[in-house]
Design an enzyme around this catalytic site. Structure first.
Site, PDB file in Angstrom:
ATOM      1  N   TYR A  99       0.863  -1.186   0.000  1.00 11.70           N
ATOM      2  CA  TYR A  99       0.000   0.000   0.000  1.00 11.70           C
ATOM      3  C   TYR A  99       0.894   1.228   0.000  1.00 11.70           C
ATOM      4  O   TYR A  99       1.872   1.291   0.752  1.00 11.70           O
ATOM      5  CB  TYR A  99      -0.877   0.002   1.255  1.00 11.70           C
ATOM      6  CG  TYR A  99      -1.656   1.277   1.467  1.00 11.70           C
ATOM      7  CD1 TYR A  99      -2.925   1.441   0.914  1.00 11.70           C
ATOM      8  CD2 TYR A  99      -1.125   2.340   2.205  1.00 11.70           C
ATOM      9  CE1 TYR A  99      -3.642   2.605   1.092  1.00 11.70           C
ATOM     10  CE2 TYR A  99      -1.836   3.514   2.392  1.00 11.70           C
ATOM     11  CZ  TYR A  99      -3.092   3.645   1.827  1.00 11.70           C
ATOM     12  OH  TYR A  99      -3.793   4.809   2.004  1.00 11.70           O
ATOM     13  N   GLU A 182      -3.295   7.507  -4.251  1.00  7.44           N
ATOM     14  CA  GLU A 182      -3.157   6.239  -3.530  1.00  7.44           C
ATOM     15  C   GLU A 182      -3.052   5.060  -4.496  1.00  7.44           C
ATOM     16  O   GLU A 182      -3.793   4.989  -5.466  1.00  7.44           O
ATOM     17  CB  GLU A 182      -4.393   6.057  -2.633  1.00  7.44           C
ATOM     18  CG  GLU A 182      -4.398   4.767  -1.842  1.00  7.44           C
ATOM     19  CD  GLU A 182      -5.749   4.546  -1.158  1.00  7.44           C
ATOM     20  OE1 GLU A 182      -5.896   4.927   0.012  1.00  7.44           O
ATOM     21  OE2 GLU A 182      -6.663   4.001  -1.807  1.00  7.44           O
TER      22      GLU A 182
END
Ligand code: GDP
Ligand code: MN
Length: 361
Positions: A99, A182
Site C-alpha cells: 500500500y 493512492e
C-alpha cells in the site's frame, strides 16, 4: 474531484508508474477483441467508491466470458452507484500487495506519505487495528520531491523496486494538485515487476482550472448552480437552510444552530452587497435542497441593504418557513416589507435560531 480509476492510472503512467494494460468499455459498446489481454481478464466497475472488490465490483474471468460478465456487471449497482463504465484489464499474477499513498495531512498542513507492507482490500482494518504497520513520513511542502532518506524509511526492507514508484507517486501528487494519490494494491508480480493495480486520485477542487478540468463532476446540480452565481455553498444533511453574508457570520450561524440542537441542511454565503435578485436566487437555491424544512436568513446590512434583502425574500416565494435576522442599512424599510408579507423577523441571531428550534418542539 475524484478521478475514476482509469483516469488515475493515466496520471500514474505519465509519472512513470507501471499500470496494467487495459481499456474502458461502456454499455452497448462492442467489446471487440480482448484476446490481447491474455486468457483471463479483470473487469473493474468505474464507480466512485472504495471497496469495490468486496462489493462485487471487481470480477476476474476467462477472456472468452468477459463480454457476458461485463453485461451482467453493467446491470448492477455497487454500493448504490450504477455501473456505466468498466475497465477491462489483463489479469496479473500478483505475489504480494503493498500500500502506498500521499495525502495532505490537515493537522500538520503538509503532505504525508504512507506505506504498508500489507496492502490490498484489508488495508482499512490494518490501519485501524494495527496502525504501526502503516509507516508515515511527513514531507515539507517546500521540497519539490521526496528526499532519498524518506523513501528508504518508507520502503524499509520491502523490495528495492518499490522505491522509484514511491518517488513517482509523490511527483504525480504534486504535478496534479492532488489532495490524495493512492495505490492499493501496489503489486509485485511473479516475474518481479511492480505494478499499480488500483489508482485513487483526488484533485484539489481549487486547482481544477489549472489542471484543465472544466467541470467538477462531484458537484450536485445545486452546487453547480451556486458556483455559476458566485455563491459559497455547502450541502449538509440536516433540515435547516442558512443564508448569510460573509464567512464569519455564516459560520457563527451554524454554530448557533448546533447550539440549539438543530442540524443545518446547507449554508450559503451571498457575499457583500447582495441585491434583491441575488437574495431571491440564494433563497430559491436553498429551498431546492432536499429536506429543508426552515430557512434562516442572517444578514448584516452594510453595503447590503435590508430592504433589498426583504424584497428578494418575498420574490423567492418559497414554500418553507423563513426566519429572518437583519440589522443595519435600511433595517426599518426591510422590516416593514417583511411585516407586510407576514414573514418573521428578529433583531438578534440568537432569537432567530431559537425561534427555529422552538418551532420544532
Ligand atoms: P477496490 O476493492 O475498489 O480497492 O479495487 P481494487 O482494484 O483494489 O481490486 C481489489 C482486489 O482485487 C485487489 O486487491 C486484488 O487483490 C484483486 N485484483 C485486482 N486486479 C487483479 C489482477 O489483475 N490480478 C489479481 N490476481 N488480483 C487482482
Ligand atoms: Mn484498491
Amino acid at each position: 474531484m475524484k478521478l475514476r480509476e482509469f483516469e488515475g492510472k493515466r496520471v500514474f503512467a505519465e509519472a512513470g508508474i507501471p499500470v496494467p494494460r487495459g481499456r474502458v468499455i461502456r454499455p452497448g459498446d462492442e467489446p471487440g477483441d480482448l484476446d490481447e489481454f491474455g486468457d483471463e481478464v479483470v473487469l473493474k466497475a468505474q464507480v466512485d467508491v472504495g471497496g469495490r472488490g468486496k462489493a462485487g465490483g471487481v470480477v476476474i474471468c476467462p477472456t472468452a466470458e468477459a463480454p457476458a460478465r461485463a453485461g451482467d456487471l453493467f446491470g448492477t449497482t455497487i454500493r448504490g452507484l450504477p455501473v456505466t463504465e468498466i475497465l477491462v484489464e489483463e489479469r496479473l499474477p500478483i505475489v504480494h500487495e503493498y500500500y502506498c499513498a500521499v495525502m495532505v495531512d490537515r493537522s500538520t498542513s503538509q503532505p504525508v506519505v504512507l506505506f504498508a507492507e500489507a496492502g490490498g482490500v484489508e488495508i482499512e482494518e490494518t490501519a485501524k487495528n494495527d496502525p504501526d504497520r502503516v509507516r508515515r513520513v511527513g514531507i515539507s511542502p517546500l521540497l519539490s520531491g521526496l528526499p532519498p532518506f524518506a523513501v528508504r524509511d518508507l520502503v524499509g526492507a520491502a523490495p528495492k523496486a518499490l522505491a522509484p514508484i514511491v518517488s513517482a507517486l509523490y511527483r504525480a501528487f504534486l504535478a496534479n494538485d492532488a489532495i490524495l494519490a493512492e495505490i492499493n494494491p501496489l503489486a509485485i508480480l511473479e516475474d518481479g515487476r511492480v505494478m499499480a493495480v488500483d489508482a485513487k486520485v483526488i484533485v484539489d477542487d481549487n486547482a481544477l482550472a489549472r489542471q484543465g478540468i472544466a467541470q467538477n463532476r462531484d458537484l450536485s446540480e445545486r452546487e453547480r448552480e451556486a458556483e455559476r452565481h458566485g455563491f459559497s455553498y455547502v450541502e449538509l444533511d440536516g433540515d435547516v437552510g442558512v443564508v448569510g453574508n460573509g464567512a464569519g457570520l455564516t459560520m457563527a450561524t451554524l454554530d448557533l444552530i448546533e447550539h440549539y440542537g438543530l442540524r443545518a441542511a446547507n449554508f450559503l454565503d451571498v457575499g457583500g452587497g447582495a441585491d434583491r435578485e441575488r437574495v431571491a436566487h440564494a433563497v430559491r437555491l436553498l429551498a431546492l435542497s432536499p429536506g429543508v424544512r426552515v430557512i434562516i436568513v442572517n444578514l448584516l446590512g452594510g453595503i447590503t441593504r435590508c430592504d433589498e434583502v426583504a424584497l428578494g425574500i418575498v420574490d423567492a416565494g418559497v414554500r418553507q418557513r423563513i426566519i429572518v435576522r437583519m440589522a443595519g442599512t435600511n433595517e426599518e424599510e426591510g422590516r416593514a416589507i417583511l411585516g407586510e408579507h407576514g414573514y418573521e423577523m428578529y433583531g438578534s441571531m440568537d432569537e432567530a435560531v431559537a425561534a427555529a428550534a422552538g418551532g420544532t418542539r
